[in-house]
Design an enzyme around this catalytic site. Structure first.
Site, PDB file in Angstrom:
ATOM      1  N   GLU A 118       0.427  47.672 -32.959  1.00 46.62           N
ATOM      2  CA  GLU A 118      -0.129  46.993 -31.790  1.00 46.62           C
ATOM      3  C   GLU A 118      -1.621  47.313 -31.635  1.00 46.62           C
ATOM      4  O   GLU A 118      -2.020  48.481 -31.732  1.00 46.62           O
ATOM      5  CB  GLU A 118       0.661  47.468 -30.570  1.00 46.62           C
ATOM      6  CG  GLU A 118       0.278  46.856 -29.246  1.00 46.62           C
ATOM      7  CD  GLU A 118       1.149  47.370 -28.106  1.00 46.62           C
ATOM      8  OE1 GLU A 118       1.068  46.809 -27.011  1.00 46.62           O
ATOM      9  OE2 GLU A 118       1.918  48.344 -28.335  1.00 46.62           O
ATOM     10  N   LYS A 129       2.141  39.370 -25.833  1.00 49.21           N
ATOM     11  CA  LYS A 129       3.091  40.364 -25.331  1.00 49.21           C
ATOM     12  C   LYS A 129       3.616  39.911 -23.987  1.00 49.21           C
ATOM     13  O   LYS A 129       2.849  39.554 -23.088  1.00 49.21           O
ATOM     14  CB  LYS A 129       2.405  41.725 -25.214  1.00 49.21           C
ATOM     15  CG  LYS A 129       3.355  42.879 -24.877  1.00 49.21           C
ATOM     16  CD  LYS A 129       2.648  44.219 -24.997  1.00 49.21           C
ATOM     17  CE  LYS A 129       3.583  45.400 -24.778  1.00 49.21           C
ATOM     18  NZ  LYS A 129       2.917  46.700 -24.979  1.00 49.21           N
ATOM     19  N   CYS A 145       5.859  45.761 -29.065  1.00 51.53           N
ATOM     20  CA  CYS A 145       6.239  47.052 -28.501  1.00 51.53           C
ATOM     21  C   CYS A 145       7.245  46.963 -27.359  1.00 51.53           C
ATOM     22  O   CYS A 145       8.434  46.813 -27.577  1.00 51.53           O
ATOM     23  CB  CYS A 145       4.980  47.815 -28.070  1.00 51.53           C
ATOM     24  SG  CYS A 145       5.300  49.597 -27.823  1.00 51.53           S
TER      25      CYS A 145
END
Length: 640
Positions: free
Chosen positions: A46, A115, A170
């Protein structure tokens, strides 16, 4: 990518916080290394172009501008490489800052996955800098091109349509409803995750279970690349814990606290086959997600992953013991119910001193213990004939006595000889008639004894024999309940060994160990100098090979050519390629030609993921043709 194997990589490069130039060089070096290893997909952590721990530096225009330029440079670096790259970058869009994963292929930015879930608890403060991604994807102008932007983008290989890759970032996978769920329901077979998950005590175990579990739930491959050394250690430490998983199993895992690249091969065709069979895995009725095509060359993937020689038998000794105890209980519970339901006064087992009848007798004894019945009501019948050896005869008698069952001996040589006279068969002609007459006579004897004693005949044949049709039709093929019907031969051996290991009866232990050392044989031909003359594996092939073939053909629907490839790799120290091909062709021919025996199979308990019951796992016509399967093997020697 041939036969569905796609080599993937999870890379943690060395980085410096906010040093975009340095980070770009290291990312490109890792792409080069992955390309040299023939990886088709490589995943980076990330925000690794800048570093995840830049904190308020993310608001600086100069950092964002450099990161954008670096992304284009990395994309250009992929122009002459046969690889799909996923790399994390901060990206400003319409005045908002997003935590993004860019997909790069052959010099182009294919898409920008945002994200969805931003952690803002504990050590994480992402909402201070970033905006959660939009609810659905759209196309934005990016460097003069319209590029997909948003969650759950699907990247589909034009040369292998089953290879559909989606990305999440993540925290997305730690959320209650990860974005990858909808992506998988629309066809994604590989999930990649660009992550920056810090290390705390015990977190690695949870992370491993999380990724393995998500790959199992979605019947997908999962490539997880985590931030490592080089991130700021002001408050946190990142360990570079990378994982590659497939349908619940971890294929490769990096050592923590060391930046590295890990590789493995995800079997796309296996995943697709699993989804086809799994009726609870529901594909989305309509397509709502954006699909982006990308190109990869189809070529042979060098395999590094391990395929166990005995897929039905756990390699770990502790797990194997646990599995054996569980299987014996399943077998015994099934028989217990059947004995109770039919109110059978006794159980009759034809006992030969071989592995299968030994296991059946052990299971029957366990079932009687569960029922609280006297084991004297187990009638173990030994039926010596032309091929019986003293070793197997003595073992059959001894184990019966040690288990507390009733031993009954019925020699059948005279009855079979009369039968030969009645049908005009020459006793010197040791053809299939000579063998099968003995097997059918034995079945008649134990069936009639069961009738006489108000009992039930317990079948001894195992799943490997059923797969090959290595049973006499209406002979040992038939019983009133087949306790071994879904136990493959390689597992039968370990079940008997487990029983020998755990028993406190030293005499029984000794007998069971000798049974384990006895060659597998139906003992239907006269012995030579007192020894077994007929060895099953000399006639139909090694059971370890046949069980390997059976597992991959039935469990995942692999083509014979793919099974051959895996077998050559797995058994390279045991068998040459000619031998493997010979027995694989034998397996295919016998598996198809002998289905009629399985179509009228007696009841018996299922113990594992592969079974041959015509009422459950294998509904197959008895007159199906094997031609397509054999054709798949015709040019096997030409494959590189």
């Amino acid at each position: 990518m041939r036969q569905g194997f796609v080599k993937v990589a999870a890379a943690t490069p060395d980085i410096r916080v906010a040093d975009v130039r340095y980070n770009t060089e290291k990312i490109c070096e890792a792409i080069e290394a992955a390309a040299d290893e023939r990886a088709k997909i490589v995943v980076f952590p990330e925000l690794c172009i800048t570093g995840y721990t830049c904190e308020d530096l993310f608001t600086q225009e100069v950092l964002l501008r450099e990161a954008r330029a670096a992304l284009l440079e990395i994309a250009k670096f992929t122009a002459d490489k046969d690889i799909l790259v996923f790399v994390g970058v901060p990206l400003s869009v319409d005045g908002e800052l997003y935590n993004v994963v860019a997909a790069l292929n052959r010099g182009e930015v294919l898409g920008l996955t945002t994200k969805t879930f931003l952690p803002n608890y504990g050590e994480f403060y992402e909402m201070r800098h970033f905006t959660p991604g939009p609810d659905s994807a759209r196309r934005i102008m990016f460097e003069g091109n319209l590029v997909p932007f948003g969650p759950q983008l699907l990247f589909q290989a034009t040369t292998m349509e089953e290879l559909i890759v989606t990305a999440e970032v993540c925290e997305d996978v730690w959320s209650p409803i990860p974005p990858s769920i909808e992506a998988a329901m629309e066809g994604a077979t590989v999930i990649v995750n660009c992550s920056a998950s810090d290390e705390t005590v015990g977190k690695d175990k949870y992370r491993r279970e999380l990724i393995a579990g998500q790959s199992a739930r979605l019947i997908a491959g999962y490539v997880y690349a985590n931030a490592g050394e080089g991130e700021s250690t002001t408050d946190l430490v990142f360990g570079g814990h990378n994982l590659i998983a497939e349908n619940g199993g971890v294929l490769k895992e990096s050592k923590r606290f060391r930046n590295d690249i890990i590789y493995s091969e995800i079997d796309i065709f296996r995943l697709v086959a699993e989804r086809r069979k799994n009726t609870t895995f529901k594909m989305a009725a309509g397509r709502s997600l954006i699909r982006v095509p990308f190109y990869l060359e189809i070529e042979k993937t060098e395999l590094t992953r391990h395929f166990p020689k005995m897929p039905f038998v756990p390699a770990n000794e502790k797990e194997r013991a646990r599995r054996c105890e569980e299987i014996l209980n399943i077998q015994a519970m099934g028989l217990k119910k059947r004995l109770s339901h039919t109110r059978a006064r006794s159980a009759v087992v034809g006992i030969s001193g071989g592995l299968d009848s030994t296991l059946a007798l052990l299971v029957t004894a366990r079932a009687f213990d569960m029922l609280g019945k006297d084991k004297k009501d187990i009638v173990a019948v030994t039926m010596p004939c032309f091929g019986t050896t003293d070793r197997t005869y003595q073992n059959a008698c001894k184990m019966t006595v040690q288990l507390g069952a009733t031993l009954r001996e019925v020699p059948i040589a005279e009855a079979v000889s009369v039968h030969f006279r009645d049908i005009g068969h020459d006793p010197e002609d040791h053809s299939v008639t000579y063998e099968n007459s003995q097997a059918r006579e034995r079945t008649q004897v134990i069936m009639d004894i069961a009738n006489e004693m108000g009992g039930m005949v317990i079948g001894t044949g195992d799943m490997s024999e059923l797969a090959l049709g290595w049973a006499t039709y209406n002979g040992d093929h038939m019983s009133m309940y087949g306790v071994n019907a879904s136990v493959p031969k390689t597992l039968v051996r370990h079940l008997v060994k487990y029983a020998a290991d755990v028993t406190t009866d030293e005499s029984l232990k000794k007998v069971l160990y000798d049974v384990l050392d006895t060659p597998v044989s139906p003992e239907l031909l006269p012995p030579k100098d007192g020894d077994i003359a007929q060895r099953t594996e000399d006639l139909v092939g090694p059971y370890e090979l046949h069980d390997f073939f059976l597992y991959y053909m039935l469990r995942f629907g692999y083509a014979p050519s793919k099974i051959y490839r895996l077998a050559v790799r797995t058994f390279e120290d045991s068998y040459d390629t000619v031998t493997i091909l010979k027995w694989l062709e034998t397996f295919c021919r016998r598996f198809f030609s002998q289905q009629f025996k399985r179509s009228c199979l007696p009841d018996g308990p299922k113990v594992g993921t592969v079974a041959l019951s015509p009422r459950g796992d294998l509904r197959m016509p008895s007159d199906a043709c094997v031609a397509v399967w054999l054709k798949d093997l015709e040019h096997i020697s030409l494959m590189d």
